[in-house]
Motif scaffolding. Structure first.
Motif, PDB file in Angstrom:
ATOM      1  N   PRO A 107       0.810  -1.229   0.000  1.00  0.00           N
ATOM      2  CA  PRO A 107       0.000   0.000   0.000  1.00  0.00           C
ATOM      3  C   PRO A 107       0.838   1.270   0.000  1.00  0.00           C
ATOM      4  O   PRO A 107       0.392   2.293  -0.510  1.00  0.00           O
ATOM      5  CB  PRO A 107      -0.819  -0.126   1.287  1.00  0.00           C
ATOM      6  N   ASP A 108       2.046   1.221   0.562  1.00  0.00           N
ATOM      7  CA  ASP A 108       2.905   2.401   0.551  1.00  0.00           C
ATOM      8  C   ASP A 108       3.342   2.772  -0.859  1.00  0.00           C
ATOM      9  O   ASP A 108       3.682   3.925  -1.134  1.00  0.00           O
ATOM     10  CB  ASP A 108       4.143   2.159   1.423  1.00  0.00           C
ATOM     11  N   VAL A 109       3.356   1.801  -1.757  1.00  0.00           N
ATOM     12  CA  VAL A 109       3.678   2.062  -3.157  1.00  0.00           C
ATOM     13  C   VAL A 109       2.429   2.464  -3.930  1.00  0.00           C
ATOM     14  O   VAL A 109       2.466   3.354  -4.786  1.00  0.00           O
ATOM     15  CB  VAL A 109       4.326   0.812  -3.801  1.00  0.00           C
ATOM     16  N   ALA A 110       1.305   1.820  -3.630  1.00  0.00           N
ATOM     17  CA  ALA A 110       0.084   2.013  -4.418  1.00  0.00           C
ATOM     18  C   ALA A 110      -0.671   3.279  -4.048  1.00  0.00           C
ATOM     19  O   ALA A 110      -1.186   3.987  -4.931  1.00  0.00           O
ATOM     20  CB  ALA A 110      -0.823   0.801  -4.253  1.00  0.00           C
ATOM     21  N   TYR A 111      -0.760   3.599  -2.763  1.00  0.00           N
ATOM     22  CA  TYR A 111      -1.642   4.677  -2.341  1.00  0.00           C
ATOM     23  C   TYR A 111      -1.232   6.063  -2.827  1.00  0.00           C
ATOM     24  O   TYR A 111      -2.108   6.909  -3.055  1.00  0.00           O
ATOM     25  CB  TYR A 111      -1.809   4.657  -0.831  1.00  0.00           C
ATOM     26  N   PRO A 112       0.039   6.390  -2.994  1.00  0.00           N
ATOM     27  CA  PRO A 112       0.353   7.688  -3.615  1.00  0.00           C
ATOM     28  C   PRO A 112      -0.234   7.817  -5.025  1.00  0.00           C
ATOM     29  O   PRO A 112      -0.735   8.885  -5.397  1.00  0.00           O
ATOM     30  CB  PRO A 112       1.883   7.697  -3.637  1.00  0.00           C
ATOM     31  N   PHE A 113      -0.189   6.734  -5.794  1.00  0.00           N
ATOM     32  CA  PHE A 113      -0.793   6.747  -7.129  1.00  0.00           C
ATOM     33  C   PHE A 113      -2.314   6.866  -7.030  1.00  0.00           C
ATOM     34  O   PHE A 113      -2.936   7.641  -7.756  1.00  0.00           O
ATOM     35  CB  PHE A 113      -0.395   5.469  -7.875  1.00  0.00           C
ATOM     36  N   VAL A 114      -2.903   6.098  -6.134  1.00  0.00           N
ATOM     37  CA  VAL A 114      -4.359   6.132  -5.960  1.00  0.00           C
ATOM     38  C   VAL A 114      -4.808   7.516  -5.517  1.00  0.00           C
ATOM     39  O   VAL A 114      -5.816   8.057  -6.006  1.00  0.00           O
ATOM     40  CB  VAL A 114      -4.790   5.054  -4.943  1.00  0.00           C
ATOM     41  N   ASP A 115      -4.094   8.112  -4.601  1.00  0.00           N
ATOM     42  CA  ASP A 115      -4.445   9.434  -4.090  1.00  0.00           C
ATOM     43  C   ASP A 115      -4.391  10.489  -5.189  1.00  0.00           C
ATOM     44  O   ASP A 115      -5.170  11.454  -5.183  1.00  0.00           O
ATOM     45  CB  ASP A 115      -3.496   9.799  -2.953  1.00  0.00           C
ATOM     46  N   LYS A 116      -3.510  10.303  -6.153  1.00  0.00           N
ATOM     47  CA  LYS A 116      -3.303  11.304  -7.197  1.00  0.00           C
ATOM     48  C   LYS A 116      -4.279  11.138  -8.356  1.00  0.00           C
ATOM     49  O   LYS A 116      -4.761  12.128  -8.919  1.00  0.00           O
ATOM     50  CB  LYS A 116      -1.867  11.222  -7.707  1.00  0.00           C
ATOM     51  N   TYR A 117      -4.602   9.907  -8.723  1.00  0.00           N
ATOM     52  CA  TYR A 117      -5.337   9.680  -9.965  1.00  0.00           C
ATOM     53  C   TYR A 117      -6.757   9.136  -9.773  1.00  0.00           C
ATOM     54  O   TYR A 117      -7.521   9.118 -10.727  1.00  0.00           O
ATOM     55  CB  TYR A 117      -4.554   8.710 -10.859  1.00  0.00           C
ATOM     56  N   PHE A 118      -7.132   8.660  -8.605  1.00  0.00           N
ATOM     57  CA  PHE A 118      -8.449   8.078  -8.405  1.00  0.00           C
ATOM     58  C   PHE A 118      -9.406   9.133  -7.867  1.00  0.00           C
ATOM     59  O   PHE A 118      -9.033   9.939  -7.001  1.00  0.00           O
ATOM     60  CB  PHE A 118      -8.394   6.920  -7.408  1.00  0.00           C
ATOM     61  N   ASP A 119     -10.650   9.134  -8.373  1.00  0.00           N
ATOM     62  CA  ASP A 119     -11.664   9.968  -7.736  1.00  0.00           C
ATOM     63  C   ASP A 119     -12.283   9.191  -6.576  1.00  0.00           C
ATOM     64  O   ASP A 119     -11.963   8.028  -6.341  1.00  0.00           O
ATOM     65  CB  ASP A 119     -12.726  10.403  -8.742  1.00  0.00           C
ATOM     66  N   ASN A 120     -13.196   9.856  -5.865  1.00  0.00           N
ATOM     67  CA  ASN A 120     -13.728   9.259  -4.644  1.00  0.00           C
ATOM     68  C   ASN A 120     -14.540   7.992  -4.928  1.00  0.00           C
ATOM     69  O   ASN A 120     -14.475   7.024  -4.166  1.00  0.00           O
ATOM     70  CB  ASN A 120     -14.600  10.270  -3.899  1.00  0.00           C
ATOM     71  N   HIS A 121     -15.275   7.988  -6.031  1.00  0.00           N
ATOM     72  CA  HIS A 121     -16.085   6.811  -6.351  1.00  0.00           C
ATOM     73  C   HIS A 121     -15.186   5.630  -6.699  1.00  0.00           C
ATOM     74  O   HIS A 121     -15.453   4.489  -6.294  1.00  0.00           O
ATOM     75  CB  HIS A 121     -17.037   7.126  -7.507  1.00  0.00           C
ATOM     76  N   GLU A 146      -9.037  -4.627  -1.355  1.00  0.00           N
ATOM     77  CA  GLU A 146      -7.753  -5.234  -1.002  1.00  0.00           C
ATOM     78  C   GLU A 146      -7.962  -6.680  -0.583  1.00  0.00           C
ATOM     79  O   GLU A 146      -8.880  -6.981   0.177  1.00  0.00           O
ATOM     80  CB  GLU A 146      -7.092  -4.476   0.156  1.00  0.00           C
ATOM     81  N   VAL A 147      -7.109  -7.547  -1.088  1.00  0.00           N
ATOM     82  CA  VAL A 147      -7.045  -8.930  -0.626  1.00  0.00           C
ATOM     83  C   VAL A 147      -5.596  -9.190  -0.243  1.00  0.00           C
ATOM     84  O   VAL A 147      -4.700  -9.141  -1.091  1.00  0.00           O
ATOM     85  CB  VAL A 147      -7.512  -9.927  -1.703  1.00  0.00           C
ATOM     86  N   HIS A 148      -5.349  -9.461   1.024  1.00  0.00           N
ATOM     87  CA  HIS A 148      -3.987  -9.517   1.540  1.00  0.00           C
ATOM     88  C   HIS A 148      -3.291 -10.829   1.199  1.00  0.00           C
ATOM     89  O   HIS A 148      -3.894 -11.904   1.304  1.00  0.00           O
ATOM     90  CB  HIS A 148      -3.984  -9.331   3.058  1.00  0.00           C
ATOM     91  N   LEU A 149      -2.059 -10.697   0.792  1.00  0.00           N
ATOM     92  CA  LEU A 149      -1.164 -11.850   0.720  1.00  0.00           C
ATOM     93  C   LEU A 149      -0.382 -11.944   2.032  1.00  0.00           C
ATOM     94  O   LEU A 149      -0.280 -13.013   2.620  1.00  0.00           O
ATOM     95  CB  LEU A 149      -0.207 -11.722  -0.466  1.00  0.00           C
ATOM     96  N   ILE A 150       0.162 -10.827   2.479  1.00  0.00           N
ATOM     97  CA  ILE A 150       0.767 -10.729   3.814  1.00  0.00           C
ATOM     98  C   ILE A 150      -0.170  -9.869   4.653  1.00  0.00           C
ATOM     99  O   ILE A 150      -0.297  -8.664   4.423  1.00  0.00           O
ATOM    100  CB  ILE A 150       2.164 -10.100   3.762  1.00  0.00           C
ATOM    101  N   ARG A 151      -0.845 -10.489   5.581  1.00  0.00           N
ATOM    102  CA  ARG A 151      -1.818  -9.758   6.390  1.00  0.00           C
ATOM    103  C   ARG A 151      -1.109  -8.765   7.311  1.00  0.00           C
ATOM    104  O   ARG A 151       0.092  -8.912   7.586  1.00  0.00           O
ATOM    105  CB  ARG A 151      -2.665 -10.746   7.191  1.00  0.00           C
ATOM    106  N   PRO A 152      -1.830  -7.754   7.786  1.00  0.00           N
ATOM    107  CA  PRO A 152      -1.190  -6.719   8.603  1.00  0.00           C
ATOM    108  C   PRO A 152      -0.397  -7.303   9.761  1.00  0.00           C
ATOM    109  O   PRO A 152      -0.908  -8.083  10.557  1.00  0.00           O
ATOM    110  CB  PRO A 152      -2.384  -5.893   9.097  1.00  0.00           C
ATOM    111  N   THR A 190      -3.408   5.509   4.952  1.00  0.00           N
ATOM    112  CA  THR A 190      -4.429   4.664   4.333  1.00  0.00           C
ATOM    113  C   THR A 190      -5.588   5.545   3.897  1.00  0.00           C
ATOM    114  O   THR A 190      -6.164   6.279   4.690  1.00  0.00           O
ATOM    115  CB  THR A 190      -4.921   3.604   5.328  1.00  0.00           C
ATOM    116  N   LEU A 191      -5.923   5.468   2.607  1.00  0.00           N
ATOM    117  CA  LEU A 191      -6.990   6.299   2.063  1.00  0.00           C
ATOM    118  C   LEU A 191      -8.342   5.714   2.431  1.00  0.00           C
ATOM    119  O   LEU A 191      -8.538   4.495   2.416  1.00  0.00           O
ATOM    120  CB  LEU A 191      -6.848   6.404   0.545  1.00  0.00           C
ATOM    121  N   LYS A 192      -9.294   6.584   2.732  1.00  0.00           N
ATOM    122  CA  LYS A 192     -10.625   6.164   3.141  1.00  0.00           C
ATOM    123  C   LYS A 192     -11.663   6.631   2.124  1.00  0.00           C
ATOM    124  O   LYS A 192     -11.573   7.735   1.579  1.00  0.00           O
ATOM    125  CB  LYS A 192     -10.968   6.735   4.530  1.00  0.00           C
ATOM    126  N   CYS A 193     -12.630   5.770   1.898  1.00  0.00           N
ATOM    127  CA  CYS A 193     -13.755   6.129   1.036  1.00  0.00           C
ATOM    128  C   CYS A 193     -14.674   7.099   1.782  1.00  0.00           C
ATOM    129  O   CYS A 193     -15.129   6.801   2.890  1.00  0.00           O
ATOM    130  CB  CYS A 193     -14.519   4.869   0.634  1.00  0.00           C
TER     131      CYS A 193
END
Length: 625
Positions: free
Chosen positions: A493-507, A514-520, A561-564
């Motif tokens: 998520p540390d790699v993905a969320y900067p991209f998501v925050d920049k390019y994804f709208d709220n919807h 998320e489906v975890h391979l390594i759980r928290p 962590t981004l929230k809907c």
């Protein structure tokens, strides 16, 4: 006379041994040890008395003499209880003493569970000859220096933080023992507090070679640079935590670069650097595993981490027939049907005094008029009588209310329409019609081939069937595919969320799954298996956590962590699956109309044909033809 001297000598020897026994018993009773072993200089009777004194205090003991074949590591086993070890140097040559201490060094017997008591005459001589290579912060090593008559003892605490790193032997007066005052301990401060200062020794931390570091910038400045905070954030978190720890414990930090992680290396270069003594601590935190605990010691679980497959959850692609009926429940629909039936009957009854003479036509026109009024449609039917006008007006008002309720319910339902989610399960993920890929991480293959049934099922069903050239793609490419939908990408998520925050709208964010391979879990710093500063490191990290420094670094270097935000969700465009039921309803009506038109045309043609046949026959009978 000779007998008198012998008696005096035996009396002095007994008193001397008795004083030594008292020192030993008082010291180990003060330390609350469970058992005591060791080598004394007493005779058999005095040793027996010492064992008896220990028994009175509730301490088990076993004493022996140093011989050529003497060994201590078998007797010095202590993994679950405190063990006292006596070594009286006053009646043995130093070679014999040195062999015992060297064996204790080889077997790492200077830990927090073993309490050493070395008895001798000369502090300097003992300090110069002891082997302190395995000494550490947790070492419990006390030298008791005896006076000539044995009536007075001075106790000195001895430790070395890390001799292999240039540490020096530290000797501190602990207390004394006298005949009248017995044991007097003056060094009462906690052992860790007394030994917090590492006196500037150099500790090496292992890091991977940096990828995003600008040319010309040194490693230390790059790790502290916030301009690239979200790139290699794990290494930056580890470095800055170690910098704060170095200031707390007074040591110097040196960064060393290790080779990249090859996919065939199950140990990994971080662990290997500790096993090979190339580093003292790993600068990049790593996840604790059973295999790694065989090679290194973990200090403190300190950094939250996880990895997962990210995707925009595909919505169900089915025609939604329920969309037509969902605004009202079944009771309301039954009531509307009853009102329509009653209204049709009333209009039929009232219309017999007006414009229509045929009963079937009255029923048909009344039904169309009723449905049209509810659907907010106008009519050009003549309404001469007031009763018909009032009935029609009432039906129109009723239709208006139904229309408002219905339209409002439809809009509200679309606003609150839940986004379909799946369980956080690889088994559920394997059932979705998605394409898969992952960021290339060397340890990814180790986790995707684990033995649990879910991972094995996912690997066999979805991952193993992927072509080799499509399994790994760079994060930028994989996240763009994930944004378009129908694609699941594995990364942190540390790699993905900067991209998501920049390019994804709220919807789109609300559709993200998320489906975890390594759980928290929490990643940890690791040190060498035989490290002498494990306890001090643990204390230091706990201290940094208590004062909030750890939390500050996590907040600084880990992406949030981004929230809907459901409160600002907008209604999405109506798709074909929602609109299809209305089209189907229209098509059904058109098909019925076409069918009835054909039937009516055929019926009219048949009537015309029959009429023409009758007319022709009549004309023929009358002789016109």
């Amino acid at each position: 006379m000779r007998c008198l001297f012998i008696c005096i000598y035996l009396l002095i020897t007994y008193a001397y041994a008795n004083f030594t026994n008292n020192v030993i018993v008082d010291y180990f009773y003060y330390k609350k040890v469970s058992s005591v072993i060791g080598y004394s200089c007493n005779g058999i009777i005095d040793d027996a008395q010492l064992v008896k004194d220990f028994n009175i205090k509730g301490i088990t003991s076993a004493l022996s003499k140093i011989t050529n074949g003497s060994t201590i590591h078998f007797f010095g086993f202590a993994d679950f209880y405190k063990l006292g070890i006596i070594l009286d140097t006053r009646c043995y040559n130093w070679d014999e003493i040195h062999s015992i201490l060297l064996e204790a060094t080889d077997y790492r017997m200077y830990d927090e569970l073993r309490y050493w008591l070395i008895i001798g005459y000369d502090l300097t001589y003992i300090a110069d000859n002891i082997n302190d290579e395995a000494f550490g912060i947790s070492t419990n090593f006390v030298i008791a220096i005896s006076s000539e008559n044995g009536e007075y003892y001075q106790l000195y605490d001895v430790y070395n933080a890390a001799k292999d790193k240039g540490g020096t032997l530290n000797i501190t007066l602990t207390g004394d023992w006298k005949i009248d005052t017995k044991l007097n301990i003056i060094l009462t401060q906690s052992k860790l507090f007394r030994r917090l200062n590492l006196h500037g020794i150099v500790l090496q931390a292992s890091f991977f070679k940096t990828v995003y570091r600008p040319e010309g910038m040194n490693v230390e400045d790059y790790f502290q640079s916030y301009s690239t905070a979200k790139k290699e954030s794990t290494a930056k978190f580890g470095y800055n935590m170690l910098v704060d720890l170095s200031q707390l414990l007074n040591f110097r930090l040196e960064c060393i670069s290790i080779p990249k992680w090859e996919s065939s290396d199950r140990m990994g270069p971080l662990v290997r650097s500790l096993v090979n003594n190339d580093a003292d601590i790993n600068g990049i935190v790593m996840i604790m595993s059973v295999a790694r605990t065989r090679w290194i010691k973990f200090v403190s679980e300190i950094f939250p981490t996880r990895t997962c497959f990210l995707f925009r959850n595909p919505q169900v692609e089915k025609i939604k027939f329920k969309e037509i009926f969902r605004p009202f429940n079944s009771n309301v629909w039954y009531l509307i049907m009853m009102v329509v039936g009653s209204g049709t009957a009333i209009l039929t009854l009232a219309s017999q005094f007006d414009w229509i003479e045929s009963r079937s036509m009255r029923i048909s026109q009344s039904s169309i008029l009723m449905v049209g009024a509810i659907c907010q449609q106008g009519t050009n039917a003549q309404m001469t009588y007031i009763s018909i006008r009032i009935a029609f007006l009432s039906i129109t008002m009723f239709g208006l209310l139904i229309y408002n309720y219905y339209s409002t319910s439809v809009v509200s339902a679309r606003f609150s329409e839940p986004i379909i989610k799946i369980n956080d399960s690889l088994n559920e993920l394997s059932k979705l019609p998605l394409q898969f890929s992952a960021e290339f991480i060397p340890w990814f293959l180790f986790y995707i081939t684990r033995d649990d049934w879910e991972t094995k099922l996912f690997y066999k069903k979805r991952w193993s069937v992927l072509p080799e050239d499509k399994r790994y793609v760079p994060p930028e490419e994989g996240l763009k595919l994930m944004k378009h939908g129908g694609f699941a990408y594995h990364t942190s998520p540390d790699v993905a969320y900067p991209f998501v925050d920049k390019y994804f709208d709220n919807h789109e964010l609300c559709e993200l799954m998320e489906v975890h391979l390594i759980r928290p879990t929490y990643a940890s710093f690791g040190v060498k298996m035989n490290s002498t500063i494990v306890e001090l490191m643990r204390y230091g990290f706990v201290r940094l956590s208590e004062v909030g420094i750890r939390f500050r670094h996590i907040k600084k270097w880990k992406y949030r962590t981004l929230k809907c935000r459901k409160d600002i969700l907008t209604v999405s465009s109506v798709d074909i699956y929602e609109f299809a039921p209305h089209l189907i309803l229209l098509l059904i009506g058109l098909l019925i109309s076409i069918f009835l038109v054909i039937a009516e045309v055929l019926s009219i043609d048949k009537k015309v044909f029959c009429q023409r046949k009758i007319i022709t026959k009549t004309f023929f009978n009358r002789g016109y033809l």
